[in-house]
Motif scaffolding. Structure first.
Motif, mmCIF file in Angstrom:
data_model
loop_
_atom_site.group_PDB
_atom_site.id
_atom_site.type_symbol
_atom_site.label_atom_id
_atom_site.label_comp_id
_atom_site.label_asym_id
_atom_site.label_seq_id
_atom_site.Cartn_x
_atom_site.Cartn_y
_atom_site.Cartn_z
ATOM 1 N N ALA A 129 20.588 3.605 -1.688
ATOM 2 C CA ALA A 129 19.279 3.275 -2.246
ATOM 3 C C ALA A 129 19.429 2.582 -3.591
ATOM 4 C CB ALA A 129 18.446 4.538 -2.406
ATOM 5 N N SER A 130 18.650 1.525 -3.801
ATOM 6 C CA SER A 130 18.484 1.002 -5.153
ATOM 7 C C SER A 130 17.405 1.826 -5.844
ATOM 8 C CB SER A 130 18.107 -0.483 -5.111
ATOM 9 O OG SER A 130 16.861 -0.668 -4.461
ATOM 10 N N GLN A 131 17.185 1.552 -7.124
ATOM 11 C CA GLN A 131 16.169 2.327 -7.837
ATOM 12 C C GLN A 131 14.777 2.116 -7.247
ATOM 13 O OE1 GLN A 131 18.724 0.717 -9.183
ATOM 14 N NE2 GLN A 131 19.211 1.407 -11.260
ATOM 15 N N ARG A 132 14.483 0.882 -6.829
ATOM 16 C CA ARG A 132 13.176 0.579 -6.242
ATOM 17 C C ARG A 132 13.371 -0.419 -5.112
ATOM 18 N NH1 ARG A 132 8.707 -0.705 -10.777
ATOM 19 N NH2 ARG A 132 7.352 0.053 -9.107
ATOM 20 N N PHE A 133 12.850 -0.077 -3.931
ATOM 21 C CA PHE A 133 12.933 -1.002 -2.808
ATOM 22 C C PHE A 133 11.808 -0.720 -1.824
ATOM 23 C CE2 PHE A 133 15.427 2.627 -1.390
ATOM 24 C CZ PHE A 133 15.144 2.747 -0.036
ATOM 25 N N ALA A 134 11.598 -1.662 -0.916
ATOM 26 C CA ALA A 134 10.562 -1.534 0.108
ATOM 27 C C ALA A 134 11.157 -1.851 1.468
ATOM 28 C CB ALA A 134 9.393 -2.470 -0.181
ATOM 29 N N ILE A 135 10.603 -1.193 2.494
ATOM 30 C CA ILE A 135 11.002 -1.452 3.875
ATOM 31 C C ILE A 135 9.775 -1.873 4.666
ATOM 32 C CG2 ILE A 135 11.963 -0.481 5.998
ATOM 33 C CD1 ILE A 135 13.518 1.506 4.317
ATOM 34 N N TRP A 136 9.892 -3.006 5.359
ATOM 35 C CA TRP A 136 8.898 -3.443 6.346
ATOM 36 C C TRP A 136 9.495 -3.166 7.719
ATOM 37 C CZ3 TRP A 136 7.481 -4.890 1.674
ATOM 38 C CH2 TRP A 136 6.185 -5.354 1.443
ATOM 39 N N ALA A 137 8.834 -2.347 8.523
ATOM 40 C CA ALA A 137 9.330 -2.011 9.862
ATOM 41 C C ALA A 137 8.144 -1.945 10.812
ATOM 42 C CB ALA A 137 10.097 -0.689 9.839
ATOM 43 N N GLU A 138 7.469 -3.075 10.956
ATOM 44 C CA GLU A 138 6.282 -3.145 11.800
ATOM 45 C C GLU A 138 6.677 -3.534 13.217
ATOM 46 O OE1 GLU A 138 2.696 -4.541 9.179
ATOM 47 O OE2 GLU A 138 4.433 -5.759 8.660
#
Length: 313
Positions: A129-138
Motif C-alpha cells: 500500500a502507498s499512503q493514499r491510493f484508489a482502486i476502480w474495480a467496476e
C-alpha cells in the motif's frame, strides 16, 4: 478515539491478535453481511459499529461509508461498491496484516505499520500500500489503481508492477502512466485510448456536454471553444462524440469538433453514461476525495448537494 475503540474491540489470545475495524455510515443505503452468514442487513446513516474479519459491506448508488483501521488509516467506500475485510491482525512485532477484497470504487489511506498487505479485485492484487491510493474495480471496465501519495506494488497475472505518486495502472493495458490530478480511471483510460480533437464552435460559444448520445439527455456542463479534447467513441448516427469530461465521460455535437479520428468505437442510440457521484459530502470526506475527483467547486456533476428533506437517505 477510534484507536481506543479498536483496542476495546480486540479479541484476546494467540500471537497474532485479530482486531475489529470501525464502520461509520455516512450516507445512502449501506448493508453489511457478517462473517459466516448469508443475510444482509441495513445500517442507518450515522451508525458506528465494529467491522471484523470476514465482514462485508456494500453500498447502493448514493451509499457511502468509512472503514477505519485507526484514526488515520482506512477505506472510503462510495456508491455501488463493496468491501470485504479478510484479515486485520496485529503481529507480535506491532506491525499489522490487512487483507481485503473490493468492487466498485474504494479510496484507501494507510499510516499503520504494515508487514503484510493484500487488497484484491477480480483482476489484480495490491501487495504494497502507498499512503493514499484508489482502486476502480467496476464490472463493465478493466480495473485500475492510482496512487496519490507514495509507492505502491501490485500483481496481475503473476507479473509485478510498481507505481509512484501521481501514476496509474490500468489492467486492460497492463500499463503504468503518469497523470496530473485528479487521478481516476476515466482520465487514465482516456490517456490510453483517446484520439485528439478540438472544440470548434460557431461564434466561439461553449459546447454543451451531455450524459448520453442524444440531445434529450442531461447537460453535465460545457467546454470552451478551442479546447483540446480526447475522443473515445461515436454514436451510431455519427452525430455525437464521446469524450472524457470532468471525472467521467460525456457526449458532444460532432459538428462542433475538429478531428481526424478514424475507427472510433461505435455506441448505440440511446447510450447513457453511468457516472458515480456523491451527495452532501463533509469536509473530511472531501479531503479524501480531492486527489481523485478534484475540488468540490470544480465538479458539480460528481459532488451533489440536496436539502436533507429531499434526501431519501
Amino acid at each position: 478515539m477510534l484507536t481506543l475503540f479498536m483496542w476495546l474491540l480486540m479479541w484476546l489470545g494467540g500471537e497474532a491478535q485479530p482486531y475489529s475495524a470501525v464502520l461509520t455510515v455516512h450516507y445512502g443505503v449501506v448493508e453489511v453481511r457478517r462473517a459466516g452468514t448469508e443475510a444482509w442487513f441495513s445500517v442507518p446513516r450515522g451508525a458506528v459499529m465494529p467491522f471484523g474479519e470476514g465482514d462485508t459491506i456494500r453500498t447502493n448508488e448514493t451509499g457511502r461509508a468509512m472503514i477505519h483501521f485507526d484514526d488515520d488509516s482506512g477505506v472510503l467506500i462510495i456508491g455501488n461498491s463493496l468491501f470485504q475485510l479478510n484479515e486485520f491482525r496485529q503481529q507480535v512485532d506491532n506491525t499489522f496484516h490487512v487483507r481485503g477484497y473490493v468492487e466498485g470504487i474504494t479510496l484507501h489511506q494507510y499510516t499503520l505499520p504494515l508487514s503484510l498487505f493484500e487488497m484484491a479485485t477480480n483482476e489484480l492484487t495490491v501487495t504494497q500500500a502507498s499512503q493514499r491510493f484508489a482502486i476502480w474495480a467496476e464490472n463493465d471496465i478493466a480495473d485500475a489503481v492510482l496512487s496519490a501519495e507514495g509507492e505502491l506494488s501490485l500483481i496481475q497475472d503473476e507479473q509485478s508492477y510498481t507505481i509512484m505518486t501521481n501514476q496509474g495502472y490500468h489492467a486492460a493495458y497492463q500499463t503504468i502512466l503518469d497523470l496530473t490530478p485528479p487521478l481516476n480511471e476515466p482520465r487514465l483510460r482516456s490517456e490510453l485510448e483517446g484520439c485528439p480533437g478540438l472544440i470548434d464552435t460557431v461564434n466561439n460559444l461553449n459546447l454543451i456536454v451531455r450524459n448520453g448520445s442524444t440531445v434529450d439527455t442531461l447537460p453535465m456542463g460545457a467546454i470552451p471553444d478551442n479546447t483540446p479534447i480526447l475522443l473515445l467513441g461515436i454514436s451510431s448516427s455519427g452525430r455525437r462524440y464521446r469524450l472524457q469530461f470532468l471525472n467521467d465521460f460525456g457526449w458532444v455535437d460532432a459538428l462542433a469538433v475538429e478531428t481526424d479520428c478514424q475507427d472510433l468505437p461505435v455506441f448505440p442510440i440511446p447510450y447513457i453514461e453511468y457516472s458515480p457521484y456523491v451527495v452532501n459530502v463533509t469536509e473530511a470526506e472531501a479531503a479524501w476525495l480531492l486527489p481523485y475527483f478534484g475540488a468540490v467547486e470544480d465538479d458539480e456533476w460528481f459532488y451533489r448537494f440536496v436539502r436533507e428533506e429531499d434526501s431519501a437517505s
